[in-house]
Write a protein that holds these residues in place. Structure first.
Motif, PDB file in Angstrom:
ATOM      1  N   SER A   1       0.770  -1.364   0.045  1.00  0.00           N
ATOM      2  CA  SER A   1       0.067   0.095  -0.275  1.00  0.00           C
ATOM      3  C   SER A   1       0.853   1.219  -0.007  1.00  0.00           C
ATOM      4  CB  SER A   1      -1.044  -0.160   1.261  1.00  0.00           C
ATOM      5  OG  SER A   1      -0.078   0.030   2.477  1.00  0.00           O
ATOM      6  N   THR A   2       2.097   1.219   0.769  1.00  0.00           N
ATOM      7  CA  THR A   2       3.030   2.258   0.414  1.00  0.00           C
ATOM      8  C   THR A   2       3.682   2.582  -0.711  1.00  0.00           C
ATOM      9  OG1 THR A   2       3.561   1.726   3.076  1.00  0.00           O
ATOM     10  CG2 THR A   2       5.041   3.303   1.622  1.00  0.00           C
TER      11      THR A   2
ATOM     12  N   LYS B   1       3.471   5.946  -5.571  1.00  0.00           N
ATOM     13  CA  LYS B   1       3.263   6.000  -7.167  1.00  0.00           C
ATOM     14  C   LYS B   1       2.338   6.873  -7.419  1.00  0.00           C
ATOM     15  CE  LYS B   1       2.780   3.115 -10.971  1.00  0.00           C
ATOM     16  NZ  LYS B   1       2.564   1.778 -11.598  1.00  0.00           N
ATOM     17  N   THR B   2       1.133   7.071  -6.697  1.00  0.00           N
ATOM     18  CA  THR B   2       0.276   7.826  -6.881  1.00  0.00           C
ATOM     19  C   THR B   2       0.329   9.101  -6.675  1.00  0.00           C
ATOM     20  OG1 THR B   2      -1.563   6.263  -6.412  1.00  0.00           O
ATOM     21  CG2 THR B   2      -2.310   8.491  -6.326  1.00  0.00           C
TER      22      THR B   2
ATOM     23  N   ASN C   1       0.748  12.556  -9.474  1.00  0.00           N
ATOM     24  CA  ASN C   1       0.055  13.822  -9.168  1.00  0.00           C
ATOM     25  C   ASN C   1       0.704  14.579  -8.003  1.00  0.00           C
ATOM     26  OD1 ASN C   1      -2.788  13.056 -10.672  1.00  0.00           O
ATOM     27  ND2 ASN C   1      -2.294  11.436  -9.454  1.00  0.00           N
ATOM     28  N   PRO C   2       1.729  15.202  -8.365  1.00  0.00           N
ATOM     29  CA  PRO C   2       2.609  15.910  -7.173  1.00  0.00           C
ATOM     30  C   PRO C   2       1.989  17.237  -6.413  1.00  0.00           C
ATOM     31  CG  PRO C   2       3.597  16.343  -9.425  1.00  0.00           C
ATOM     32  CD  PRO C   2       2.316  15.291  -9.597  1.00  0.00           C
TER      33      PRO C   2
ATOM     34  N   THR D   1      13.782   9.910 -12.059  1.00  0.00           N
ATOM     35  CA  THR D   1      12.634  10.611 -12.422  1.00  0.00           C
ATOM     36  C   THR D   1      11.848  10.769 -11.091  1.00  0.00           C
ATOM     37  OG1 THR D   1      12.291   9.238 -14.481  1.00  0.00           O
ATOM     38  CG2 THR D   1      10.302  10.361 -13.673  1.00  0.00           C
ATOM     39  N   HIS D   2      11.805   9.899 -10.220  1.00  0.00           N
ATOM     40  CA  HIS D   2      11.139  10.239  -8.869  1.00  0.00           C
ATOM     41  C   HIS D   2      11.937  11.443  -8.220  1.00  0.00           C
ATOM     42  CE1 HIS D   2       9.571   5.925  -8.697  1.00  0.00           C
ATOM     43  NE2 HIS D   2       8.918   6.618  -9.527  1.00  0.00           N
ATOM     44  N   LEU D   3      13.199  11.718  -8.056  1.00  0.00           N
ATOM     45  CA  LEU D   3      13.895  12.553  -7.493  1.00  0.00           C
ATOM     46  C   LEU D   3      13.822  13.780  -8.321  1.00  0.00           C
ATOM     47  CD1 LEU D   3      17.420  10.830  -6.799  1.00  0.00           C
ATOM     48  CD2 LEU D   3      15.591  11.410  -5.150  1.00  0.00           C
TER      49      LEU D   3
END
Length: 841
Positions: free
Chosen positions: A3-4, A9-10, A14-15, A40-42
């Protein structure tokens, strides 16, 4: 997937769901818990930190990226710019281009803003050339940023678009300019080592190569930044020769000159960009309108608003706040009210920018009551709205109201800015409240504003007009740099204190230091010449003003010269001078000659001059009083009676002479013959004792100064009850021995009081400074301290018994006693309206 991980990811998809800094940091922690956070995440996290303007956290994330993608670059550039770190922002942009990344429409607005903050047009033009080469010049956001940058450069009209647009709008010509721009900002690099490199902390290594420009910023490496910036933002071309570029640039400049060079360079770059934009939003229109308004192009701004209506766009609060200053400049309150009505109908009246603009507009149209109404109706007030109402009151002569608003601003916990002090200091100057001025000075020092040239100039003006020329001089010489305002303030200060030769010497020093005098500076030096009787020197400056500096004489210049000629006894010359003015003389200019007629007792010319005044200014109270005094001195009592009957029929009433003195944080006002002061008995007793001592010293009352048909005893009484003597008497009994006594009077000091104050200063051992509506009189040890004016008077062949008012007499008085100033506040609450000294010089 846990779930984390799903939540992570969600959020990354949607930042915008991240609403607080704490949530952003929690997201950062979850990303770090993953085994190998991807770039990409960073980068997304970096953009979130950048939106919150968290520079430290943004740099931590950015430095963790081995090969930052475009999103990371534009985020760090935006974050640097938002913190005002323009050099770092541009350095990051250079490194981004060097790494092969192409900027998008979200990068250039930040880069252009950095160029604007550095106020370097050449740098901005280089970025513009890069935008054109990359085909981004038609992007809406980039176009808006370009127009905003150009509109904020003061040199916009002179330098124009230079190498980007020619005067023909066809795309073919634009293509030629693109090619030229690219070649101008490209420079040969000898090797890859010559590239300007930045590490992740924005440290630079000096690049090699020849420089095309030579601009200097505060940062020591700014030249390198510009040089290497121009090398790399357009790419590296080893085949281009630098000398060839320079030769072709000079050839292009020559062809521009043959085509009308200067006119082409002065084209409106903002409008050019606007016209070439395929899409325009409200921001685009507002940028052009605001740019035109800020650069004084009022007609163009108003025309753009009409065009905007044709494009089916309605003005918003930004549009209205941009256009309101235009009507303030034109003093068109009717149009301003129409904008006000539009703002109310569309709910913009509560907007702070609209409110501040309305306050300023009404104040400049002399409608201060409406400014106060707008201010009081604002639901919230910031420093701009407070400063607007303070400046509006002071500029319209409501000095006490301005001081009250200043105190209310402090109570509202709004920290004063430098403009706050520049606005409020003139109130102290006009109220001659030295104690209040000193308190403000102390606040300025504690707040660290004393090195501001505008505030320092205001302090020089305040101390000079409050009678302390020594402190004014000290502040002036402590200033690191002097502008026109500071020079004018100290020159006028010396002139008002009678030190004419010092004022002239300062004027010459100002010219030697390369400061070009303006019209106000010439008013100051002409005033100095007038007080010292330097006729030839005055003519030299008056002619130089027009011939050497191209300044058209105004009413103040004519009044100063007419006053000088009148003081020198050259009345017919003064009369012809005024008659030959290139503008219609006002009553105030003629009044300077009428005052001289009283001194020289030329009744016939006085009648002729009075007739001129009554034609152009029939309500001029001062002219009636002066003419009445001239008739009285000539003992033409019948003419005096007829003149007073005429004044009564017109509802005109002579205002009483008034003097005031500040003692223990209270200002006490006295009218001639006034017995209403609580300490009148003590004052009267002190003056009687002084009179006895003065007569033993040789004082003889000059009863010819009493222009009333009464007996000699009554004349002696009237002389002793003049307002300045009452104020001085109160100062003597209310202050400790040795304290300087400072008195202000709304009209001239008569010659008998002038003589009497000399005796008083010797008897009581005090320095007494009296400011009348013309200048300062400084008495000490039985004499007036050596001034050029005294030398002028002593050298006159004619026996002048009286100094006369050479300017417009005082307007309506509002005189009553002050309440106690609160001691717990560092500022004084003024509880009355003291009449201001209004004089042409």
């Amino acid at each position: 997937m846990t779930s984390t991980q799903t939540l992570l990811k969600t959020l990354l998809k949607n930042p915008s769901t991240i609403k607080t800094k704490s949530q952003a940091k929690q997201l950062h922690a979850q990303i770090l818990k993953t085994k190998s956070p991807c770039s990409t995440h960073l980068s997304i996290l970096l953009s979130i930190y950048s939106n919150f303007k968290l520079l430290h956290h943004s740099l931590l994330v950015f430095n963790a990226l081995h090969s930052p993608p475009t999103l990371a670059w534009k985020s760090i550039i935006r974050c640097y710019t938002s913190h005002g770190l323009s050099h770092q922002s541009l350095a990051s942009f250079i490194q981004m281009r060097a790494s092969g990344k192409y900027p998008d429409c979200h990068v250039f607005p930040s880069v252009l803003k950095s160029c604007t903050l550095l106020m370097d047009l050449r740098l901005g033009e280089s970025v513009h050339a890069c935008i054109v080469r990359l085909g981004m010049d038609f992007d809406l956001y980039t176009g808006n940023a370009l127009m905003s940058m150009y509109s904020k450069f003061e040199s916009m009209c002179e330098r124009g678009v230079r190498h980007v647009f020619d005067k023909t709008p066809e795309r073919r010509e634009i293509g030629k300019c693109r090619e030229l721009s690219c070649r101008i900002v490209s420079e040969e690099l000898e090797s890859e080592a010559g590239m300007l490199c930045f590490d992740r902390n924005a440290n630079r290594e000096k690049g090699v190569g020849e420089s095309l420009i030579n601009n200097n910023f505060d940062n020591g490496n700014s030249n390198e930044l510009i040089n290497n910036f121009e090398k790399q933002i357009m790419g590296i071309d080893h085949s281009v020769n630098l000398n060839q570029i320079k030769d072709e640039l000079f050839q292009m400049n020559d062809s521009y000159k043959r085509m009308g060079g200067t006119r082409a360079f002065r084209m409106d770059s903002v409008r050019k960009i606007f016209d070439l934009m395929p899409n325009r939003d409200l921001v685009s229109w507002n940028t052009v309108i605001a740019g035109n308004a800020q650069n004084g192009m009022y007609e163009e701004a108003l025309a753009m608003i009409r065009e905007m209506g044709g494009a089916n766009l309605k003005p918003d609060s930004f549009t209205l706040s941009s256009v309101l200053p235009i009507f303030a400049e034109y003093v068109n309150v009717r149009k301003g009210k129409e904008i006000h009505g539009y703002a109310i109908r569309h709910g913009f009246d509560a907007d702070l920018f609209i409110g501040s603009s309305l306050i300023d507009m009404y104040a400049k149209c002399t409608r201060v009551e409406d400014s106060c109404r707008v201010f009081n109706l604002l639901p919230q007030r910031d420093s701009i709205s407070w400063n607007s109402i303070i400046a509006g009151c002071v500029q319209n002569g409501l000095f006490d109201e301005g001081l009250q608003f200043f105190q209310k601003m402090l109570k509202a916990k709004i920290k004063p800015r430098h403009v706050s002090f520049s606005s409020i200091m003139p109130a102290c100057s006009h109220l001659t409240s030295l104690h209040l001025g000193k308190q403000l000075h102390g606040y300025i020092i504690r707040g660290g504003f004393d090195d501001n040239v505008f505030i320092a100039s205001s302090l020089v003006d305040m101390y000079a007009k409050c009678g302390n020329i020594r402190i004014a001089r000290r502040i002036f010489y402590k200033m690191e740099q002097h502008d026109m305002v500071s020079w004018t303030a100290i020159i006028m200060g010396y002139a008002l204190h009678g030190h004419a030769h010092d004022a002239i010497a300062l004027f010459k020093q100002m010219e030697k230091e390369g400061v070009k005098p303006n019209d106000v500076a010439f008013v100051a030096v002409l005033t100095a010449c007038s007080h010292a009787g330097l006729v030839d020197e005055a003519w030299k400056y008056f002619n130089s003003m027009t011939q050497d500096f191209g300044i058209v004489p105004g009413l103040e210049h004519y009044a100063a010269v007419a006053d000088l000629l009148g003081r020198a006894g050259r009345l017919e010359e003064a009369y012809k001078f005024i008659c030959n003015m290139h503008i219609r003389p006002t009553g105030s200019v003629w009044s300077t000659l009428l005052a001289a007629c009283r001194v020289h007792k030329t009744v016939e010319l006085a009648e002729k001059v009075a007739g001129k005044i009554f034609r152009v200014d029939p309500e001029n109270m001062g002219a009636y009083i002066l003419l009445s005094n001239i008739y009285s001195a000539a003992r033409r009592w019948k003419d005096v009676a007829n003149l007073r009957i005429s004044m009564r029929k017109k509802g005109m009433k002579k205002k009483p002479a008034c003097s005031w003195i500040e003692v223990s944080n209270k200002v006490h006002a006295f009218v001639a013959g006034d017995e209403s002061h609580p300490y009148y008995e003590r004052i009267n007793e002190a003056l009687k004792v002084l009179l006895e001592q003065m007569e033993r010293e040789g004082y003889v009352p000059d009863t010819k100064e009493v222009l009333h048909d009464v007996d000699e005893e009554q004349k002696r009484y009237l002389l002793c009850s003049h307002s300045e003597r009452l104020a001085i008497g109160f100062g003597i009994i209310s202050t400790s021995a040795g304290t300087t006594i400072r008195v202000t009077k709304n009209i001239r000091v008569c010659v008998d009081c002038h003589i009497a104050i000399k005796f008083i200063s010797k008897i009581v051992g005090r320095e007494i400074i009296v400011r009348d509506n013309s200048r300062f009189h400084n008495f000490k040890d039985g004499r007036e301290l050596s001034t050029d004016y005294q030398k002028f008077l002593s050298g006159r062949k004619t026996s002048l018994r009286c100094r006369t008012a050479s300017h417009v007499l005082f307007g309506e008085q509002s005189i009553h006693y002050l309440k106690e100033f609160p001691q717990q506040s560092s500022f004084i609450q003024i509880a009355m309206c003291i009449p201001s000294l209004t004089f042409l010089t």
